[in-house]
Design an enzyme around this catalytic site. Structure first.
Site, PDB file in Angstrom:
ATOM      1  N   LYS A 133      42.101  41.411  43.533  1.00  0.00           N
ATOM      2  CA  LYS A 133      42.208  42.489  42.562  1.00  0.00           C
ATOM      3  C   LYS A 133      42.515  43.809  43.288  1.00  0.00           C
ATOM      4  O   LYS A 133      43.623  44.319  43.203  1.00  0.00           O
ATOM      5  CB  LYS A 133      40.932  42.615  41.716  1.00  0.00           C
ATOM      6  CG  LYS A 133      40.780  41.504  40.657  1.00  0.00           C
ATOM      7  CD  LYS A 133      39.912  40.391  41.118  1.00  0.00           C
ATOM      8  CE  LYS A 133      39.315  39.543  40.000  1.00  0.00           C
ATOM      9  NZ  LYS A 133      40.240  38.779  39.189  1.00  0.00           N
TER      10      LYS A 133
ATOM     11  N   ASP B 234      28.422  40.803  42.777  1.00  0.00           N
ATOM     12  CA  ASP B 234      29.786  40.262  42.773  1.00  0.00           C
ATOM     13  C   ASP B 234      30.720  41.389  42.350  1.00  0.00           C
ATOM     14  O   ASP B 234      30.909  41.642  41.171  1.00  0.00           O
ATOM     15  CB  ASP B 234      29.885  39.092  41.795  1.00  0.00           C
ATOM     16  CG  ASP B 234      31.329  38.600  41.647  1.00  0.00           C
ATOM     17  OD1 ASP B 234      32.240  39.142  42.319  1.00  0.00           O
ATOM     18  OD2 ASP B 234      31.540  37.676  40.838  1.00  0.00           O
TER      19      ASP B 234
ATOM     20  N   TRP C 130      31.344  35.416  34.433  1.00  0.00           N
ATOM     21  CA  TRP C 130      31.194  35.307  35.889  1.00  0.00           C
ATOM     22  C   TRP C 130      29.736  35.265  36.283  1.00  0.00           C
ATOM     23  O   TRP C 130      29.349  34.528  37.200  1.00  0.00           O
ATOM     24  CB  TRP C 130      31.970  36.413  36.601  1.00  0.00           C
ATOM     25  CG  TRP C 130      33.426  36.279  36.292  1.00  0.00           C
ATOM     26  CD1 TRP C 130      34.172  37.053  35.460  1.00  0.00           C
ATOM     27  CD2 TRP C 130      34.297  35.217  36.742  1.00  0.00           C
ATOM     28  NE1 TRP C 130      35.456  36.553  35.372  1.00  0.00           N
ATOM     29  CE2 TRP C 130      35.562  35.442  36.147  1.00  0.00           C
ATOM     30  CE3 TRP C 130      34.137  34.130  37.580  1.00  0.00           C
ATOM     31  CZ2 TRP C 130      36.648  34.598  36.363  1.00  0.00           C
ATOM     32  CZ3 TRP C 130      35.204  33.287  37.809  1.00  0.00           C
ATOM     33  CH2 TRP C 130      36.458  33.527  37.204  1.00  0.00           C
TER      34      TRP C 130
END
Lengths: 360, 360
Positions: free
Chosen positions: B196, B172, B102
Site C-alpha cells: 500500500k 497491523d 482483517w
C-alpha cells in the site's frame, strides 16, 4: 558502464532481454496505464499474467496434471520447515541425504520439528562426492526422502534422480531447476527459491503431487500450509506479484530459447569448457569428483592463493564480477546459470588464461 | 496509453517518480553493470541500499534506538501467525480488538496457535464504528493487545493510538503506515505488508521493541522467528532484494515530499474533500461514523446500485481505475494512499459530479 558478466551464485544474472522488456513495461503494462506492481492481484490483468506463467512453466517441465504448482514466499529456508510441517506427521521420521551446507540446513530445521534420519553423508570427503546410492540407509518407515540435487557452495550435482522406491522424493532444486529437463513424476515435491534460474529473490516455486496435500499439522500456520496455497491458486493473500510476472517473462524466454533440452545442451557446454580449462591449466583446480560436478556452480582455487584478491580485482576490472567463493570455503566460484551467456564463460576462460601468463 | 489514476486498495499506485527511477536503473544500477535484482544480497552495493532504506525509514517514523526494523516476507497474513508464535507463550492468552475483516483474520490465526480474547467488536454496527475505549474488556493477564489501525474494506481508521497501559500494543498497520506521523514508542510491535504505502507486494515491514525478542516458541520455524531476522539484519536467507530497494526509493521520495507531516496534511485534504463531496452529493453515501473515517480507503455507494457497473465502466474509460468495492461489501471504494496525487482525487470528484448530472 555497459553490462558486466555477473557470476553471482544468487541473486544472479537475469536474461538481458527479460530486463529490457520489464524496463519498457515498468510504467505502463500493455496499455493498462499502470505498472504490474500497481495491479490488484485479483484483477483480470494480473490473473492472466499469473496463469500464463504457470502454463509456461508446466510446458517447460512437462508437469503432470496431478501436480500443483504453487507460488510462495520465504525462500528455500522456509521450505525447510514447510516440508516437515506438511509431510511429516508428529512422531514420524523422514530420511535426509547430506551432501552439503544446504542439506545440513534442511536437516537441522526438520530436526526442530520432528525426526530427520540421515541416510548417508559426503561430509567425510568435504562434500566433494555424492554417497553411492547402494550405501544409503533408508528407513522403511520414513515419511519421505529429501535431497539437494545441486549444492552451490562446493559445486556438486546429481546427474540422475536417485531411486527411492515408493517413498515421496522431496528435492531442493533452488540452484538447478530449469537448467535441464527433469522427470517431475519421479518426485513427490520439488521446491526452488527463484533467485537463480527463475527470477528475482522473494518468490519460491513449489511443485507438489496432489495426494500429498491435505496432511498439514493441525497447528501449521496458514501461510505455511501447501493446501491453502493450492486451494487459492497461490492467492490466499497478496502474492509477490512483480516476481511472479518476472518469472513468467523468464519462462517465455526459456521457451523461445528452445526449452530445457536446449538449455541443457548450452549448460553442459558452458560448464564443460570451464572444467576442461581448469583441469588442463596446471594453475587452477576444482576438487569435486568429475562424476558429480555441478553445471551451475564451478568453484576453483588458484595454485597461489595469495593471488586471490588480485585475481578478483583484475577480473572485476575486466567486467567479470562476483567471482569470490562462498565465505565457508573461500577461493573462487563461477556460477553459470541459464542467463549467463556462453560469451561470459569464454571471457572468463580467456581472462583466467591471461592471468596465469601474467601472474602464474 | 498514459498513466491512469489507480484507486486499487493494494497492490496500489506507486509514485511515478519512483517508477521512473527504477526503470532508468533497471539494467544498470549506478554504473554497477547490473540490475539490483541481480546483485548478491551480501555484496557491498546491496548492503548499502538496504542500510540506507532502513535509515530513511527510521528518520521518517523517528524510530527509537531500542526498536529493531525487520524486512520479512509473507505479508500481514504471515504476521497473524508470527505475532503469537513470538509473543504468546503456550497456554497464555492475548487480547484482540475486532474492527473488521482483517482483525477477524488475525484473531482466527491466533486462535489456532493459542488463546485470543476479543476485548470488543464493532461487528454489530457492521464495522462502521470503533468500540469506545471505555467498553474494551482487557484481560489483565494478556500477553499483548492487538488491533488494526485501519480496516481497508469498510474504511474505518483509528485517529489516535489507544491507551492500553503497560501491555505491548501490537498493530497491523498495513494500510495506514507512513500516511501520518505515529509515536512508535507507544507500540510493542508494528507490522505492515508493503503493497500500500511502502512498495511492491512480497515485502513486509516489522518494527519491534527489542525486549520482545528472544521469546519465540521452541518449535517456531526459523523463518518465522523475529529474533533470527534481528540477529542477521534480515539476511538470514536471501531477502526480497528488489522490493527492499523499491521501498528505499519510496522512503527517499517521502522525505523529499516533506516527510510524514506533509503526507498527513495532503492525505487529510485528499480524504476530506472526497468525504465532503460524498456527504453533500445527495447521490453517494458513506456509512462510516465520521469520527473514524479512513484517510486511506473511502468506500461509497450509489443511490441507484443498478448503475454500479455503468459507473465503473465510465470511470475506467475516463482513466479512473480499480474503483470497485471489496467483494464482501460491494459498492465502490477509492483508496487514496500516499502515491495517489491530489489531482487524482479532484478528477474522481469531477467525474462523480458529472456522473450524477448525466445518470442520477
Amino acid at each position: 558502464m555497459s553490462r558486466v558478466f555477473n557470476f553471482s551464485a544468487g541473486p544472479a544474472v537475469l536474461p538481458e532481454a527479460v530486463l529490457e522488456r520489464a524496463r519498457d513495461e515498468l510504467l505502463d503494462w500493455h496499455g493498462s496505464g499502470m505498472s504490474v506492481m500497481e495491479m490488484s492481484h485479483r484483477g483480470k490483468d494480473f490473473t492472466a499474467i499469473a496463469a500464463k506463467a504457470e502454463a509456461d512453466l508446466r510446458r517447460l517441465l512437462d508437469v503432470p496434471d496431478h501436480y500443483r504448482v504453487l507460488f510462495v514466499q520465504g525462500g528455500a529456508s522456509q521450505q525447510f520447515a514447510m516440508v516437515p510441517l506438511n509431510l511429516l506427521p508428529p512422531g514420524a521420521s523422514a530420511d535426509y541425504l547430506d551432501t552439503g551446507t544446504w542439506s545440513v540446513k534442511a536437516i537441522e530445521e526438520a530436526s526442530r520439528l520432528g525426526r530427520a534420519h540421515v541416510v548417508a553423508s559426503s561430509q567425510p570427503t568435504r562434500y566433494t562426492t555424492i554417497p553411492p546410492r547402494a550405501d544409503w540407509q533408508l528407513d522403511p518407515e520414513a515419511a519421505y526422502v529429501h535431497y539437494t540435487p545441486n549444492e552451490t557452495i562446493v559445486g556438486v550435482e546429481f546427474l540422475e534422480v536417485p531411486e527411492v522406491g515408493d517413498k515421496p522424493l522431496v528435492a531442493d532444486m533452488s540452484s538447478t531447476i530449469l537448467s535441464r529437463p527433469i522427470d517431475v513424476s519421479k518426485f513427490g515435491l520439488i521446491y526452488a527459491g527463484a533467485q537463480k534460474n527463475i527470477g528475482p529473490a522473494g518468490l519460491t516455486l513449489v511443485i507438489v503431487r496432489e495426494d500429498l496435500l491435505g496432511h498439514a499439522r493441525r497447528d501449521c500456520p496458514t501461510m505455511l500450509d501447501y493446501t491453502v496455497f493450492a486451494q487459492h491458486d497461490s492467492m490466499y493473500n497478496t502474492p509477490p506479484t512483480f516476481g511472479w510476472y518476472l518469472a513468467g517473462l523468464i519462462f517465455e524466454w526459456l521457451l523461445e530459447q528452445g526449452g530445457l533440452p536446449a538449455m541443457a545442451e548450452r549448460n553442459a557446454r558452458k560448464a564443460g569448457k570451464l572444467y576442461a580449462y581448469i583441469d588442463a591449466s596446471g594453475f587452477y583446480r576444482n576438487p569435486v569428483d568429475p562424476a558429480c560436478r555441478s553445471w551451475m556452480n564451478v568453484p576453483f582455487r588458484l595454485a597461489d592463493e595469495t593471488l586471490d584478491k588480485t585475481f578478483l580485482a583484475e577480473a572485476a576490472a575486466a567486467g567479470l564480477t562476483s567471482l569470490a567463493g562462498h565465505r565457508i570455503v573461500g577461493g573462487m566460484r563461477a556460477s553459470l546459470y541459464n542467463a549467463m551467456p556462453e560469451a561470459g564463460v569464454d571471457a572468463l576462460i580467456s581472462f583466467m588464461r591471461d592471468f596465469v601468463q601474467r601472474r602464474g
